[in-house]
Design an enzyme around this catalytic site. Sequence first.
Site, PDB file in Angstrom:
ATOM      1  CB  SER A   1     -22.029  -4.188  -5.335  1.00  0.00           C
ATOM      2  OG  SER A   1     -22.820  -4.992  -6.178  1.00  0.00           O
TER       3      SER A   1
ATOM      4  CG  HIS B   1     -25.462  -2.510  -9.277  1.00  0.00           C
ATOM      5  ND1 HIS B   1     -24.359  -1.857  -9.774  1.00  0.00           N
ATOM      6  CD2 HIS B   1     -24.988  -3.367  -8.344  1.00  0.00           C
ATOM      7  CE1 HIS B   1     -23.272  -2.303  -9.164  1.00  0.00           C
ATOM      8  NE2 HIS B   1     -23.635  -3.225  -8.293  1.00  0.00           N
TER       9      HIS B   1
ATOM     10  CG  ASP C   1     -23.779   0.729 -11.383  1.00  0.00           C
ATOM     11  OD1 ASP C   1     -23.132   0.831 -10.331  1.00  0.00           O
ATOM     12  OD2 ASP C   1     -24.725  -0.063 -11.529  1.00  0.00           O
TER      13      ASP C   1
END
EC number: 3.4.21.89
Length: 172
Positions: A49, A90, A115
């Site tokens: 990701s 992230h 998210d």
Amino acid sequence: MLSSLGNPRQAAAQLMNFALILSTAFMMWKGLSVITDSPSPIVVVLSGSMEPAFQRGDLLFLWNRNLLRETEVGEVVVYNVKDKDIPIVHRVVRKFGNGDTAELLTKGDNNLSDDTELYAKGQDYLERKDIIGSVVAYMPFVGYVTILLSEHPWLKTVMLGIMGLLVVLQRE
């Protein structure tokens, strides 16, 4: 080779040596946790990701002692979601407010959406207490060992067995 195990004193010394190695590793981990103010000062990227910034298997070093500086948009952070055991790596894409009341929205570089679906039920943004740390350094692909051990649990047993045998059979 196995004759060294015949002497109980030698066997006890080898066992103590093995326990010393394990306790030293544990103390180093805890010491690093205190220095970085992070429960997990080192994490492994488990998914794609965050590509191209970080690849699956990269080892990330975290820092959580930003006393004079706040988490900013663009910073890569690792956070925990309530009731989930896996830390998520992230990038902060939005920030609302300042200080301890700041709310953060994150997104993986390789993901299409933010998210919010990953956060706990009823949670729209991350709070500062959800952040484990900010990424300050990384080592490419070193974390693949961790991924292999989690995907193939029998490898843990084999590795521990080999390490134990090496310590027990080691001649001084």
